[in-house]
Scaffold this active site. Structure first.
Site, mmCIF file in Angstrom:
data_model
loop_
_atom_site.group_PDB
_atom_site.id
_atom_site.type_symbol
_atom_site.label_atom_id
_atom_site.label_comp_id
_atom_site.label_asym_id
_atom_site.label_seq_id
_atom_site.Cartn_x
_atom_site.Cartn_y
_atom_site.Cartn_z
ATOM 1 N N TYR A 115 34.689 80.972 23.818
ATOM 2 C CA TYR A 115 34.161 82.311 24.046
ATOM 3 C C TYR A 115 35.276 83.347 23.961
ATOM 4 O O TYR A 115 36.437 83.056 24.277
ATOM 5 C CB TYR A 115 33.520 82.413 25.443
ATOM 6 C CG TYR A 115 32.215 81.681 25.588
ATOM 7 C CD1 TYR A 115 31.010 82.271 25.221
ATOM 8 C CD2 TYR A 115 32.178 80.389 26.109
ATOM 9 C CE1 TYR A 115 29.804 81.607 25.374
ATOM 10 C CE2 TYR A 115 30.981 79.705 26.269
ATOM 11 C CZ TYR A 115 29.807 80.321 25.887
ATOM 12 O OH TYR A 115 28.611 79.655 26.037
ATOM 13 N N TYR A 142 31.978 72.339 23.684
ATOM 14 C CA TYR A 142 33.253 72.546 24.375
ATOM 15 C C TYR A 142 33.280 71.769 25.691
ATOM 16 O O TYR A 142 32.239 71.492 26.297
ATOM 17 C CB TYR A 142 33.506 74.034 24.630
ATOM 18 C CG TYR A 142 32.461 74.745 25.465
ATOM 19 C CD1 TYR A 142 32.462 74.668 26.862
ATOM 20 C CD2 TYR A 142 31.472 75.507 24.859
ATOM 21 C CE1 TYR A 142 31.517 75.325 27.625
ATOM 22 C CE2 TYR A 142 30.521 76.170 25.609
ATOM 23 C CZ TYR A 142 30.548 76.073 26.990
ATOM 24 O OH TYR A 142 29.597 76.727 27.750
ATOM 25 N N ARG A 194 29.673 70.513 26.971
ATOM 26 C CA ARG A 194 28.429 71.252 26.772
ATOM 27 C C ARG A 194 27.967 71.089 25.333
ATOM 28 O O ARG A 194 28.752 71.233 24.414
ATOM 29 C CB ARG A 194 28.615 72.743 27.039
ATOM 30 C CG ARG A 194 28.875 73.183 28.455
ATOM 31 C CD ARG A 194 27.799 72.840 29.469
ATOM 32 N NE ARG A 194 26.428 72.802 29.004
ATOM 33 C CZ ARG A 194 25.599 73.851 28.888
ATOM 34 N NH1 ARG A 194 26.030 75.064 29.178
ATOM 35 N NH2 ARG A 194 24.366 73.702 28.509
ATOM 36 N N HIS A 245 25.167 75.605 22.104
ATOM 37 C CA HIS A 245 24.045 76.365 22.658
ATOM 38 C C HIS A 245 24.276 77.858 22.477
ATOM 39 O O HIS A 245 25.399 78.318 22.284
ATOM 40 C CB HIS A 245 23.841 76.047 24.140
ATOM 41 C CG HIS A 245 25.013 76.412 25.007
ATOM 42 N ND1 HIS A 245 26.121 75.616 25.140
ATOM 43 C CD2 HIS A 245 25.249 77.505 25.786
ATOM 44 C CE1 HIS A 245 26.988 76.186 25.953
ATOM 45 N NE2 HIS A 245 26.486 77.346 26.360
ATOM 46 N N HIS A 292 23.065 81.528 24.416
ATOM 47 C CA HIS A 292 22.418 82.149 25.571
ATOM 48 C C HIS A 292 21.472 83.253 25.092
ATOM 49 O O HIS A 292 21.826 84.052 24.215
ATOM 50 C CB HIS A 292 23.465 82.764 26.506
ATOM 51 C CG HIS A 292 24.441 81.762 27.055
ATOM 52 N ND1 HIS A 292 24.252 81.131 28.252
ATOM 53 C CD2 HIS A 292 25.618 81.290 26.558
ATOM 54 C CE1 HIS A 292 25.262 80.316 28.487
ATOM 55 N NE2 HIS A 292 26.102 80.393 27.465
#
Length: 240
Positions: free
Chosen positions: A106, A145, A155, A158, A160
């Site tokens: 991110y 990640y 994870r 994905h 959000h």
């Protein structure tokens, strides 16, 4: 819509506040019963969002943060419809997304994963649904990640999602996963959801009909706001 039009919640879809294998839920789970508060007039009456709030590239994450080229990664289209419990379209509602880059990182100062930052990828986008409840984003497929849950938790890829209603306080948040990802079944967050039907409705299906040849693979993700087919949301004042 009147109260008699609403389908009663199916509370069996909700995960418990405390899930043993999801370590963060230890501090997030309440120790006392939750209080149910009605929305006030100000919360129900505004503000709302219009087309003047949306820039032309807001739904194109490949280019809306670009400095000297397109974002790096597998180019994808994520599209679908926002529907109510009776399969009626929800038009002119704000849909926002945020995600990691193709390496699984991110753009956030607290993200210290080893994957590099893509200077041409900001990771955020937004759009309004059309008169048929349709939305679409052009982006890159996020990478998996690691996260500090247990020793070796990852994870799944994905995105959000945030959906606003007719007022700012009416906001629903969820995550979308990708068909065929083996990490979905291994994720402690996903495994905290007790009903497999709810998990299945968080997985976007590969959609070759909307794929752009030699350009971008498409995935379809419909969002149902309430009822027996509703999308599972992390937080909401109303829902399934």
């Amino acid at each position: 819509m009147t109260r008699k039009d609403l389908i009663q919640r199916d509370r069996e879809w909700h995960p418990p506040a405390y899930a043993h294998d999801y370590k963060s839920s230890v501090t997030r789970s309440p120790r006392y019963a939750l209080l149910s508060l009605d929305n006030s007039e100000s919360e129900l009456s505004g503000p709302t969002f219009g087309h003047s709030d949306i820039a032309p590239l807001d739904n194109n994450l490949i280019r809306n943060y670009a400095k000297d080229g397109d974002a790096i990664g597998e180019r994808i289209i994520v599209h679908g419809r926002v529907l109510d419990e009776n399969a009626r379209p929800v038009p002119n509602t704000l849909v926002e997304i945020w995600q990691a880059n193709a390496g699984g990182r991110y753009r956030h100062k607290k993200d210290t994963y080893l994957a590099p930052i893509d200077p041409n990828f900001g990771g955020c986008g937004r759009t309004l649904t059309d008169e048929n409840g349709r939305y679409a984003f052009h982006t890159v497929k996020p990478g998996a990640y690691p996260w500090r849950n247990w020793v070796n938790n990852w994870r799944p890829a994905h995105i959000h999602f945030s959906v606003f209603g007719t007022a700012f306080a009416q906001r629903l948040i969820t995550q979308m996963y990708f068909e065929g990802d083996p990490l979905i079944a291994k994720c402690p967050i996903v495994k905290s959801i007790p009903d497999q039907r709810a998990i299945d409705q968080l997985v976007a299906a590969l959609d070759l009909n909307e794929t752009v040849p030699l350009d971008s693979i498409a995935y379809k993700f419909d969002i149902v706001l309430r009822g027996q087919r509703s999308t599972f949301f992390e937080n909401r004042p109303e829902g399934n």
